[in-house]
Every structure is written in structure tokens, then in C-alpha cells.
Design an enzyme around this catalytic site. Structure first.
Site, PDB file in Angstrom:
ATOM      1  N   GLU A  46      -5.601  -5.265   7.874  1.00 19.29           N
ATOM      2  CA  GLU A  46      -5.457  -4.145   8.829  1.00 19.29           C
ATOM      3  C   GLU A  46      -6.535  -4.105   9.914  1.00 19.29           C
ATOM      4  OE1 GLU A  46      -5.228  -0.606   6.429  1.00 19.29           O
ATOM      5  OE2 GLU A  46      -3.403  -1.248   5.415  1.00 19.29           O
ATOM      6  N   GLU A 102       3.182  -6.215  -0.051  1.00 25.51           N
ATOM      7  CA  GLU A 102       3.038  -4.887  -0.679  1.00 25.51           C
ATOM      8  C   GLU A 102       4.353  -4.111  -0.639  1.00 25.51           C
ATOM      9  OE1 GLU A 102      -0.425  -2.839   0.945  1.00 25.51           O
ATOM     10  OE2 GLU A 102      -1.548  -4.707   1.090  1.00 25.51           O
ATOM     11  N   ASP A 137       7.420  -1.863  -0.956  1.00 20.66           N
ATOM     12  CA  ASP A 137       7.984  -0.675  -1.592  1.00 20.66           C
ATOM     13  C   ASP A 137       8.826   0.057  -0.538  1.00 20.66           C
ATOM     14  OD1 ASP A 137       5.790   0.332  -0.153  1.00 20.66           O
ATOM     15  OD2 ASP A 137       4.724   1.073  -1.900  1.00 20.66           O
ATOM     16  N   ASN A 176      -3.449  -9.955   6.803  1.00 13.04           N
ATOM     17  CA  ASN A 176      -2.477  -9.014   6.231  1.00 13.04           C
ATOM     18  C   ASN A 176      -2.471  -7.699   7.009  1.00 13.04           C
ATOM     19  OD1 ASN A 176      -0.686  -8.438   3.929  1.00 13.04           O
ATOM     20  ND2 ASN A 176      -2.241  -6.967   3.261  1.00 13.04           N
ATOM     21  N   HIS A 219       5.375  -1.694   3.510  1.00 16.47           N
ATOM     22  CA  HIS A 219       5.578  -0.351   2.967  1.00 16.47           C
ATOM     23  C   HIS A 219       6.658   0.253   3.860  1.00 16.47           C
ATOM     24  CE1 HIS A 219       2.217  -0.696   0.330  1.00 16.47           C
ATOM     25  NE2 HIS A 219       1.431  -1.049   1.325  1.00 16.47           N
TER      26      HIS A 219
END
Ligand code: XIL
Length: 383
Positions: A184, A294, A296, A229, A265
Site C-alpha cells: 500500500e 487477500e 474476500d 501489494n 477486498h
């Protein structure tokens, strides 16, 4: 939902009756039209909540790593405390990532002190169970995860961060397969513009802290795969473009980088799968690995008290289309894998982050599978 289907069914019957005058139908009630199948029945018959080991193992359906985020060490939901999670991990996953305990402040609490015990236990567990370890993350701006000493650091930042990266990556040389070297580092500054995030690392060293970390990580373990990432890359065009221009610059200047991590996400109905696939394709065009790091899928935008059947089915389809998009956009040799950010809905980070109920994952709290599992499994099996 049932009510809606009933009303829909009643309308169909009315229409059929309306047709009678122009198109005579038998008047007998002996063969009423079959009742519409409601979503709960579809789940029961096609996507039942079977025990985790009564369904195909996800890892057996893929020829790339299928990963899971776990808690470990002394965390409340540590897999070494909640040992009943371990059989689920072993059945379905061949890659692990620590959600918390391998972040900066956990491994490097003081300038000259590194603490590896808890992470060592997790890495050993992964090795004993033939699972890869993905390291998350060497440098991250998130305030509560930055070691206190860094927050007031007044020494030579480059030397200090180089030591941070070198100590950690060399400690796990040959044992951690891949790293999120920097997480990030880029942010959206407006809906259409992006820039480097003004983190304490950026303020100290400018954007060079990013490439320094990659160079040092490569020196510390030449065989580890090094990822950049970030989140929202799948829908924010400017953020993706900014990220890819950084990556292109690294490639041009021979700064070592092996992959791009899409956190993913994501949400039930946004962004479109067309956008997601286009973003994966653009990243893959760099000839690097592309990893979903990651995954979801948030579903509860109406503050519902429970996951209803139609949302569970929509989530199943959403998982399926995302995994399909990944398979279609990323050539086999470039697939770094797909990692889910959490095992069971009851433990998702989203509940505290969004401060609402959420059911973004593929397992129920009793480790039975949700419809979402079938979406992933179908996509991985090419259905
Ligand atoms: C989250 C963890 O899941 C939480 O347990 C922790 O409290 C905060 O961090 N993007 C990332 C992850 O890269 O490190 C974050 O993980 C979720 C968002």
C-alpha cells in the site's frame, strides 16, 4: 424472497389465465404448474453446507498455490489455540500467510531487536504440512503496525530500513517462498489521480524507500519471490496505472520485482468482472507473477442480521466470476496464486473494520462450506 417468488408465481398464473380467452387451455386443476424453486432450496440441493472434508479440496483443483490468512502466536484466534482449524487448513490450502504476526512491529519491535519466535512456529507448521509461506509484509504504512522506534526515528533511515528488510528476509531465507515487500505505498488522491502515499517512509526517503526494500530483499534471499501489494487496483484506473508505471520503471532499471499482488477486498456487485479481468490482464502484460493476496467479498450493505439465501448464491457467483477472470487473464506460468483473507465469517477482519456484520468468506463458523466454496471450486474445475 419467498414472498417475491410467490408474487412472481402468482403473476405468471394470472398471465396464463389471461391468455385463456384467446388461447383456450385445459381447465383442469390436476396439473398445476410446478412451484418456483426458492434460493434456499437451490442451496440445499446443489450447494449444501457439507463438512469441509466432504468436498473436494480446493488445492487439489488448482495447479497454483491456494492460500489462507491465519492468526498465530499468542493471538486470540491463533491456529495453535484453535487447533480445530488445522485440519481445515491442511485439507484445502497449500499456502499460508500471517494476518498480523509477521508485520513490522511484531518482527522488529526495537531498533536492535528482532522477535521471530511466533513467526518461526508458524513457518515450521507450514513446512511440516507442505505449505508455502507468503510473508506479509516488510514495509506498511499502517500506524498501529509501525514499530514505535520508527515513529520517532532520527537516524539514517536508509540504513535502518535496509537492516529491517535484510534481517527479516535472511532469517527466513529458503523458508518463506514469497514476500509482500511493500504494501500500500500508493494511494488515490482524487477519483482520477494517484500518487505515492506520504507515509513516514516516504517522508524520510521519498519513493526510493520502495526500490531499496526490493533490492535488499533480493540480496537477503535471491530465491524469494518479491511482490508489490496493494488494494483497489482492480477498479481504480489511476491507481493501477500509477502502480504499473512504477513497476515498469523498476523493470527498466532492473530493480528486482517478481510480482504484483491484488489484495481484492472486494464487493458483491462492484467493480464489474470486466474491469477486474482487464486489471489482471494489464498486470500480467508486465510478464510478472500476478497474485490475489487477500480475497474476500463483502455482502452486507443493508445491515442485514444474517446472510440470506439469495445473497449467499450471489456471493457464490461472484467468487466464481472472480476466480474465472483470474484464470482467463493470467497465464499459468504467471499465477502466483489465490489467497483468502480469513477462514470463517465469524473471524473476518471486515467486521471490525467496517463495524458491521459481514460474511465475506467461503466457510461457515463450523467449518462447513458456504455456497461461495462451490463458486470457487467450479471456477477452478473449469465449470
Ligand atoms: C488486517 C488484519 O486482517 C487485521 O487482523 C489487522 O488488525 C489489520 O490488518 N490490507 C492488508 C492487511 O494488507 O494487512 C490487512 O489485514 C487488511 C487490509
Amino acid at each position: 424472497m419467498k414472498t417475491k417468488i410467490f408474487i412472481f408465481g402468482a403473476c405468471l398464473m394470472l398471465l396464463a389465465c389471461g391468455n385463456k380467452s384467446s388461447n383456450p387451455q385445459p381447465t383442469s386443476q390436476a396439473n398445476p404448474p410446478p412451484a418456483a424453486i426458492d434460493d434456499a432450496s437451490i442451496i440445499k440441493s446443489q450447494y449444501p453446507p457439507l463438512a469441509f472434508d466432504k468436498v473436494a479440496s480446493l488445492k487439489s483443483l488448482a495447479d497454483f498455490p491456494i492460500g489462507m490468512e491465519v492468526a498465530a502466536g499468542d493471538e486470540e484466534r491463533s491456529i495453535f489455540k484453535k487447533t480445530d482449524q488445522q485440519p481445515v487448513l491442511q485439507w484445502h490450502f497449500n499456502s499460508l500467510v500471517a494476518g498480523v504476526i509477521m508485520k513490522m512491529r511484531h518482527l522488529h519491535p526495537e531498533e536492535n531487536r528482532f522477535t521471530f519466535d511466533q513467526a518461526d512456529e508458524l513457518v515450521s507448521y507450514a513446512e511440516q504440512n507442505n505449505m508455502l509461506m507468503h510473508g506479509h509484509t516488510l514495509i506498511w504504512h499502517w500506524d498501529s503496525e509501525i514499530p514505535d522506534f520508527m515513529k520517532t526515528y532520527s537516524g539514517d533511515w536508509k540504513t535502518m530500513l535496509d537492516q529491517h528488510v535484510y534481517e527479516i528476509v535472511s532469517h527466513y531465507k529458503g523458508r518463506v517462498k514469497s514476500w509482500d515487500v511493500v504494501n500500500e505505498a500508493i494511494e488515490e488522491t482524487s477519483p482520477t489521480t494517484s500518487d505515492y502515499r506520504p507515509s513516514i517512509f516516504y517522508k524520510a526517503l521519498g519513493k526510493t524507500y520502495i526500490e531499496n526494500a526490493f533490492i535488499t530483499a533480493r540480496q537477503a534471499d535471491p530465491n524469494a519471490e518479491l511482490y508489490y501489494n496493494d488494494y483497489n487496483l482492480e477498479y481504480n484506473h489511476s491507481k493501477l496505472a500509477f502502480t504499473l508505471s512504477m513497476v515498469d520503471d523498476f523493470i527498466k532499471r532492473k530493480i528486482p520485482i517478481d510480482g504484483i499482488g491484488f489484495q481484492m477486498h472486494t464487493q458483491l456487485d462492484y467493480p464489474s468482472v470486466v474491469d477486474i479481468k482487464a486489471a489482471f490482464s494489464k498486470a500480467a502484460a508486465r510478464n510478472l507473477k500476478v497474485k490475489i493476496t487477500e480475497l474476500d467479498i463483502a455482502v452486507n450493505f443493508t445491515n442485514a442480521p444474517s446472510l440470506n439465501a439469495s445473497t449467499a448464491l450471489a456471493q457464490k457467483n461472484r467468487y466464481k466470476e472472480i476466480v474465472k477472470a483470474y484464470l482467463e487473464a493470467v497465464p499459468p506460468a504467471q499465477r502466483g496464486g489465490i489467497t483468502f483473507w480469513g477462514l470463517v465469517d465469524g473471524e473476518t477482519w471486515m467486521r471490525s473494520f467496517y463495524n458491521r456484520l459481514e460474511w465475506p468468506l467461503v466457510f461457515n463458523d463450523d467449518y462447513s462450506v458456504k455456497p461461495a466454496y462451490y463458486g470457487v471450486a467450479e471456477a477452478l474445475s473449469g465449470k
